[in-house]
Enzyme design. Structure first.
Site, short mmCIF file in Angstrom:
data_model
loop_
_atom_site.label_atom_id
_atom_site.label_comp_id
_atom_site.label_asym_id
_atom_site.label_seq_id
_atom_site.Cartn_x
_atom_site.Cartn_y
_atom_site.Cartn_z
CB SER A 124 163.06 89.17 12.11
OG SER A 124 163.04 90.33 11.54
CD GLU A 126 161.79 95.19 10.59
OE1 GLU A 126 161.02 95.78 11.19
OE2 GLU A 126 162.64 95.75 9.84
CE1 TYR A 148 157.55 89.52 11.51
CE2 TYR A 148 159.36 91.06 11.62
CZ TYR A 148 158.83 89.59 11.30
OH TYR A 148 159.73 88.80 10.69
P1 NAP Z 1 156.22 84.39 4.21
O1 NAP Z 1 156.35 84.18 2.89
O2 NAP Z 1 155.30 85.51 4.82
O3 NAP Z 1 155.50 83.05 4.80
C1 NAP Z 1 155.10 83.03 6.09
C2 NAP Z 1 154.17 81.64 6.22
O4 NAP Z 1 153.73 81.50 7.44
C3 NAP Z 1 153.34 81.37 5.13
O5 NAP Z 1 153.59 80.02 4.59
C4 NAP Z 1 152.08 81.43 5.82
O6 NAP Z 1 150.82 80.55 5.25
C5 NAP Z 1 152.47 80.89 7.30
N1 NAP Z 1 151.53 81.08 8.40
C6 NAP Z 1 151.15 82.57 8.54
N2 NAP Z 1 150.41 82.63 9.72
C7 NAP Z 1 150.27 81.42 10.31
C8 NAP Z 1 149.46 80.41 11.36
N3 NAP Z 1 148.73 81.08 12.14
N4 NAP Z 1 149.67 79.29 11.55
C9 NAP Z 1 150.28 78.62 10.35
N5 NAP Z 1 150.91 79.10 9.38
C10 NAP Z 1 151.03 80.39 9.11
O7 NAP Z 1 157.25 84.59 5.14
P2 NAP Z 1 159.10 84.39 4.64
O8 NAP Z 1 159.88 85.52 4.20
O9 NAP Z 1 159.21 82.83 4.24
O10 NAP Z 1 159.76 84.29 6.34
C11 NAP Z 1 159.46 82.98 6.87
C12 NAP Z 1 159.83 83.32 8.54
O11 NAP Z 1 161.15 84.17 8.78
C13 NAP Z 1 158.75 84.21 8.88
O12 NAP Z 1 158.56 83.92 10.31
C14 NAP Z 1 159.33 85.75 9.02
O13 NAP Z 1 158.77 86.36 10.03
C15 NAP Z 1 160.85 85.44 9.29
N6 NAP Z 1 161.80 86.41 9.00
C16 NAP Z 1 161.61 86.68 7.41
C17 NAP Z 1 162.68 87.30 6.96
C18 NAP Z 1 162.87 87.89 5.37
O14 NAP Z 1 163.58 88.65 4.92
N7 NAP Z 1 162.10 86.96 4.54
C19 NAP Z 1 163.67 87.98 7.87
C20 NAP Z 1 163.84 87.54 9.02
C21 NAP Z 1 162.91 86.68 9.65
P3 NAP Z 1 149.75 80.97 4.19
O15 NAP Z 1 150.49 80.60 3.06
O16 NAP Z 1 148.77 80.19 4.53
O17 NAP Z 1 149.79 82.48 4.48
O1 F7E Z 2 160.39 96.96 3.63
C1 F7E Z 2 160.79 100.72 2.80
C2 F7E Z 2 160.06 100.30 4.22
O2 F7E Z 2 158.45 95.60 3.76
C3 F7E Z 2 161.84 97.30 3.59
C4 F7E Z 2 160.16 91.04 6.35
O3 F7E Z 2 160.48 89.82 5.78
O4 F7E Z 2 162.50 92.04 6.65
C5 F7E Z 2 161.16 92.36 5.94
O5 F7E Z 2 160.49 93.34 6.81
C6 F7E Z 2 161.96 98.83 3.59
C7 F7E Z 2 161.37 99.69 4.76
O6 F7E Z 2 160.55 94.59 4.75
C8 F7E Z 2 158.16 100.80 0.40
O7 F7E Z 2 159.54 101.26 4.92
C9 F7E Z 2 159.61 101.89 0.82
O8 F7E Z 2 162.04 100.57 5.46
O9 F7E Z 2 160.54 95.06 2.26
P1 F7E Z 2 159.87 95.55 3.50
P2 F7E Z 2 160.95 94.90 6.13
O10 F7E Z 2 159.98 95.75 6.72
O11 F7E Z 2 162.26 95.14 6.55
C10 F7E Z 2 162.43 91.63 7.88
C11 F7E Z 2 163.92 91.35 8.27
C12 F7E Z 2 161.50 90.59 8.51
O12 F7E Z 2 161.83 90.01 9.50
C13 F7E Z 2 160.17 90.86 8.05
O13 F7E Z 2 159.63 89.62 8.13
O14 F7E Z 2 161.46 99.34 2.59
N1 F7E Z 2 159.93 100.69 1.72
N2 F7E Z 2 158.84 101.69 0.12
C14 F7E Z 2 158.68 100.06 1.47
N3 F7E Z 2 158.27 98.84 1.71
C15 F7E Z 2 157.36 98.23 1.28
N4 F7E Z 2 156.68 97.07 1.62
N5 F7E Z 2 156.70 98.77 0.18
C16 F7E Z 2 156.96 100.06 -0.34
O15 F7E Z 2 156.19 100.64 -1.15
#
Ligand code: NAP
Ligand code: F7E
Length: 320
Positions: A124, A126, A148
């Site tokens: 990520s 992050e 995270y």
């Molecule tokens: P998500 O919608 O939160 O999905 C997370 C998945 O992980 C869900 O299917 C959840 O199952 C499963 N899970 C959580 N804990 C588990 C465990 N202990 N054992 C087995 N399954 C488990 O996340 P996403 O947005 O699709 O992201 C997919 C991956 O990419 C994650 O690793 C995330 O950290 C990473 N990532 C995401 C982003 C982004 O912007 N979306 C960017 C960079 C990296 P349940 O349905 O049971 O909760």
């Molecule tokens: O926040 C700001 C908050 O929760 C984005 C995950 O998929 O992407 C995701 O992480 C920004 C932050 O995503 C609210 O402070 C303002 O600066 O949508 P977010 P994230 O933290 O960037 C990365 C790449 C991952 O890997 C993660 O799994 O938005 N913000 N106001 C807020 N954020 C939330 N959630 N809620 C608010 O009310």
């Protein structure tokens, strides 16, 4: 013979898009789901009859070894994680167990069962946290700002380490934020587009948010899962940044989303300190040149189209 892929996190946003892509490529897709008292299959209901769903948990190594032995995948996509940054301060140990140690459990299960299995780790942006360079690429040093982010840095380096120690075909995709109508409701894009739809339909009269100044590089999830697949089709494993190369503040996200429904954001957004984070990632913008050059990857959906797509989907869903 069809290729077999195992997806952990198949019930999540990315898991559902990746499953669709792999099915369209002719794969037999096995999805690992964790046991729950209620089903969480909403995002994969439309393809569930084409999937093999198996019970397992990243916290339980025995379940991972059994799944690999029984289903013999050629490729494993490790998407499962505790993925919400804000929750990682409230549950730092659990976040470490799943998002960090879960990666080691899966890598070691692969090493034990079949070291020919190709592995994708969902790293990520992050990990860049308090950014040390702008834009961020594969050589930018990490400085995570949340439990995270710290857990993802561990997951990234253990992937590199198993690749170098055991010659595994293990790749890490450093993906910047990617969104869709299937995004979880707590993430800011979906919170905003869902909030806009509720206000437009008279179901709410305000939207409470935290830091509007944070800037993110937001892309479309269906574009990003293509990069994951392409990484595992390369002869050599490697690490790739996947991003759009553009960044936008949360404030602009609000502006575009409210405008898509004919509303003005400043009339409805309320700042609420409960959504501020103990440490913030102020600015993320990725350089996807390597993924474009080596994988031939291109994103297809730009920021305004993504936000408009999400607002339209939320309006449609709420009207239903
Ligand atoms: P998500 O919608 O939160 O999905 C997370 C998945 O992980 C869900 O299917 C959840 O199952 C499963 N899970 C959580 N804990 C588990 C465990 N202990 N054992 C087995 N399954 C488990 O996340 P996403 O947005 O699709 O992201 C997919 C991956 O990419 C994650 O690793 C995330 O950290 C990473 N990532 C995401 C982003 C982004 O912007 N979306 C960017 C960079 C990296 P349940 O349905 O049971 O909760
Ligand atoms: O926040 C700001 C908050 O929760 C984005 C995950 O998929 O992407 C995701 O992480 C920004 C932050 O995503 C609210 O402070 C303002 O600066 O949508 P977010 P994230 O933290 O960037 C990365 C790449 C991952 O890997 C993660 O799994 O938005 N913000 N106001 C807020 N954020 C939330 N959630 N809620 C608010 O009310």
């Amino acid at each position: 013979m069809a290729k077999r892929a195992l997806i952990t996190g198949i019930t999540g946003q990315d898991g559902s898009y990746l499953a669709e892509l792999l099915l369209s490529e002719g794969y037999h897709v096995v999805g690992m789901v964790r046991r729950s008292s209620t089903e969480t299959f909403e995002r994969i209901a439309h393809i569930q009859d084409q999937l093999t769903l198996v019970s397992g948990d990243l916290l339980d190594e025995v379940s991972l070894i059994n799944i690999l032995q029984e289903h013999r995948p050629h490729e494993v996509y490790n998407l499962a994680a505790q993925s919400f940054v804000q929750t990682s301060w409230a549950q730092p140990v659990f976040t470490g167990e799943s998002t960090a140690m879960g990666v080691t459990r899966m890598l070691d299960a692969i090493r034990t069962v079949d070291s020919e299995i190709r592995f994708y780790q969902a790293s990520s942006s992050e990990m860049f946290g308090k950014v040390q360079a702008v834009p961020q690429d594969e050589d930018t040093p990490f400085y995570p700002r949340s439990p995270y982010g710290v857990a993802k840095v561990y997951g990234h380096w253990i992937t590199v380490n198993y690749r170098e120690s055991y010659d595994l075909h293990a790749s890490s995709g450093i993906l910047f934020n990617h969104e869709s109508p299937r995004r979880g409701l707590e993430f800011v894009t979906r919170k905003v587009t869902n909030g806009v739809a509720k206000i437009k339909l008279g179901l709410a009269n305000e939207l409470r948010l935290g830091n509007l100044d944070a800037q993110r590089d937001w892309g479309f999830a269906a574009d990003y899962v293509r990069a994951m697949y392409l990484m595992l089709q390369q002869d050599r494993p490697d690490d790739y940044v996947v991003a759009t190369g553009e960044t936008h503040p949360v404030r602009e996200l609000c502006e575009v989303a409210f405008a898509a429904a004919g509303l003005h954001w400043e009339n409805f957004v309320v700042i609420d300190p409960q959504f501020m984070r103990p440490a913030e990632v102020d600015l993320l913008v990725g350089d996807p040149s390597k993924a474009e050059r080596v994988l031939g990857w291109r994103r297809e959906v730009d920021f305004p189209s993504l936000v408009e797509m999400m607002v339209a989907a939320d309006l449609k869903a709420l009207q239903r």
